[in-house]
Design an enzyme around this catalytic site. Structure first.
Site, short mmCIF file in Angstrom:
data_model
loop_
_atom_site.label_atom_id
_atom_site.label_comp_id
_atom_site.label_asym_id
_atom_site.label_seq_id
_atom_site.Cartn_x
_atom_site.Cartn_y
_atom_site.Cartn_z
N ASP A 1 -5.79 0.13 -9.20
CA ASP A 1 -7.06 0.84 -9.40
C ASP A 1 -7.70 0.52 -10.75
OD1 ASP A 1 -6.87 2.07 -6.95
OD2 ASP A 1 -5.84 3.83 -7.73
N SER B 1 0.83 -1.20 0.00
CA SER B 1 0.00 0.00 0.00
C SER B 1 0.86 1.26 0.00
CB SER B 1 -0.92 0.03 1.23
OG SER B 1 -1.43 1.33 1.41
N GLN C 1 -0.35 4.13 0.27
CA GLN C 1 -0.90 5.03 1.29
C GLN C 1 -0.23 4.79 2.64
OE1 GLN C 1 -5.13 4.40 1.07
NE2 GLN C 1 -5.30 5.44 -0.91
N ARG D 1 -14.24 -4.13 -4.56
CA ARG D 1 -14.33 -4.00 -6.03
C ARG D 1 -14.51 -5.34 -6.73
NH1 ARG D 1 -10.24 1.19 -6.87
NH2 ARG D 1 -11.91 2.72 -6.57
#
Ligand code: S3P
Length: 449
Positions: free
Chosen positions: A326, A173, A175, A357
């Site tokens: 993404d 990640s 982030q 998702r």
């Protein structure tokens, strides 16, 4: 849902050839970082090409609440920052809307200042895991008080006397890596982040640009970033490149829509972001990288996508997942029009994005007549070939912009129209999507009344 809460249903219908140029907006990841790093820098940082989507505008408001002065004049954003360690304590709750990147990076940036801040978001963000951020921030000396499972709303008490940290991230990640690095800015000494898999490296590149001292290297443990704390940042002039994750939508729309030929100029092909485009080429897509060049230290090209009736399903390499994380929703749309099965392993992180998702795409694709199989960290789509996807369904978008845009792309080539129950979240990352797609000839309309 629009920012004000009313769902915006939208319908995509089978369209004639898509043609022309698609100028997609600025990169979302780089836009957030421009505002946050500018806010941590004394003096005036200017930013052009900023993505003016709801996510980034929420980050602008948040940084203003922490004391930065930010305004837009002409096409340029001006950020007067407060310096590393200079954040003021906000006097209101910080609402990051739909944005995981915004809230996670800002929590990192403030966690080593002796202030308190309370964060919240929309119904999607408030379901997403935050312990992955607050766990490493605790090592710096910050404390977090949130809901069960470490979810928002939560309050962070920044460390009074931060200590530097050596942290190995449990998941791939950017982030998490970025939150630790931003926290490390206001700690003395060296903060080290180790990741088994390489993730997007915008934070590292931009920290170096602002004048921080850091090293990125490979070791037996993985990718190691070592940051020297308490740098003196120098204001920057930032030109935000266009977003490859947004480029993915017109590119994929052209590949599946008969007769199409679309140029998407100026797209960054940073290897930590460009996995989708290599995957599409592996599938046999007619996708060219024209005018390849370097801009601002990043590889850039104009993407030319043409209708590709001969695409085949493939095994997408698991090690590519982080570089296209993404893009799996829209890849699954292309896979539906290929021949054979596309298998996508190593993607458990897709379950904790703006929506789950895998679940969101599987439900909608099945409703449109496509066979999807799934496990906790993999899924596969059985291609039906060009012209083989039925469509004719209304699908849920679960407050997720990329789910909404993916199904609107699907509907451009299905036999019957596809409706998304709520296209409002598209404004978080791609506010000009409708106009841009209409300009190419796509039949996407809002459902009236
Ligand atoms: C981002 C990192 C990725 C990505 C997100 C933007 C960033 O999230 O999905 O859209 O700007 O750092 P994770 O860090 O959760 O993989």
């Amino acid at each position: 849902m629009s920012a004000h809460g009313t769902p915006i249903p939208m319908t995509a219908r089978r369209s004639g050839p898509l043609t022309g140029e698609a100028h997609v907006p600025g990169d979302k990841s780089i836009s957030h970082r421009s505002i946050i790093l500018g806010a941590m820098t004394v003096g005036e940082t200017t930013v052009t090409g900023l993505l003016e989507g709801e996510d980034v505008l929420d980050t602008v408001k948040a940084m203003q609440a922490f004391g930065a002065q930010i305004d837009k004049r002409g096409d340029t954003w001006h950020v007067h920052g407060v310096g590393v360690g200079g954040f003021a304590e906000p006097d209101q709750v910080i609402d990051c809307g739909n944005s995981g990147t915004g809230v996670r990076l800002i929590m990192g940036a403030m966690a080593t200042s002796p202030i308190a801040a309370t964060f919240t978001g929309d119904a999607s963000l408030n379901k997403r895991p935050m312990a992955r951020i607050t766990d490493p921030l605790a090592l710096f000396g910050a404390r977090a008080y949130g809901r069960s499972g470490g979810r928002l709303p939560l309050t962070i008490l920044g460390a009074q006397d931060p200590v530097p940290v050596n942290y190995t991230t449990p998941m791939a990640s950017a982030q998490v890596k970025s939150a630790v690095l931003l926290a490390g800015l206001n700690a003395p000494g060296e903060t080290v982040v180790i990741q088994k898999e390489m993730t997007r490296d915008h934070t590292e590149r931009m920290l170096a640009g602002f004048g921080a001292t850091l090293r990125s290297e490979m070791s037996n443990e993985g990718h190691v970033v070592t940051l020297q704390g308490q740098p003196e940042f120098k204001p920057q002039h930032i030109r935000v490149p266009r977003d490859p994750s947004s480029a993915a939508f017109p590119v994929c729309a052209a590949l599946i829509t008969e007769g199409s030929d679309v140029l998407v100029p100026n797209i960054g092909l940073n290897p930590t972001r460009a996995g989708l485009f290599f995957t599409l080429r592996d599938m046999g897509a007619n996708l060219a990288f024209e005018n390849e060049r370097e801009e601002g230290g990043e590889p850039v090209a104009d993407l030319r996508a043409r209708f590709s009736p001969d695409m085949r399903g493939i095994e997408v390499p698991a090690e590519r997942a982080a570089s296209m994380i993404d893009e799996y929703p829209v890849l699954s749309v292309v896979a539906a029009f290929a021949t054979g099965k596309t298998h996508m392993p190593g993607v458990h992180e897709l379950r904790v994005k703006e929506s789950d998702r895998i679940d969101a795409m599987a439900r909608g694709l099945r409703a449109c007549g496509v066979t999807v199989e799934e496990g906790e960290d993999w899924w596969s789509v059985e291609g039906r070939g060009p012209g083989g996807v039925a469509g004719g369904a209304t699908v849920e978008t679960f407050l997720d912009h990329r789910i909404a845009m993916s199904f609107l792309v699907l509907g451009l080539a299905t036999n019957a129209a596809v409706t998304v129950a709520d296209g409002g979240p598209i404004a978080t990352s791609f506010p000009v999507f409708e106009g841009l797609m209409a300009g190419l000839g796509a039949d996407i309309t809002r459902v009236s009344g």
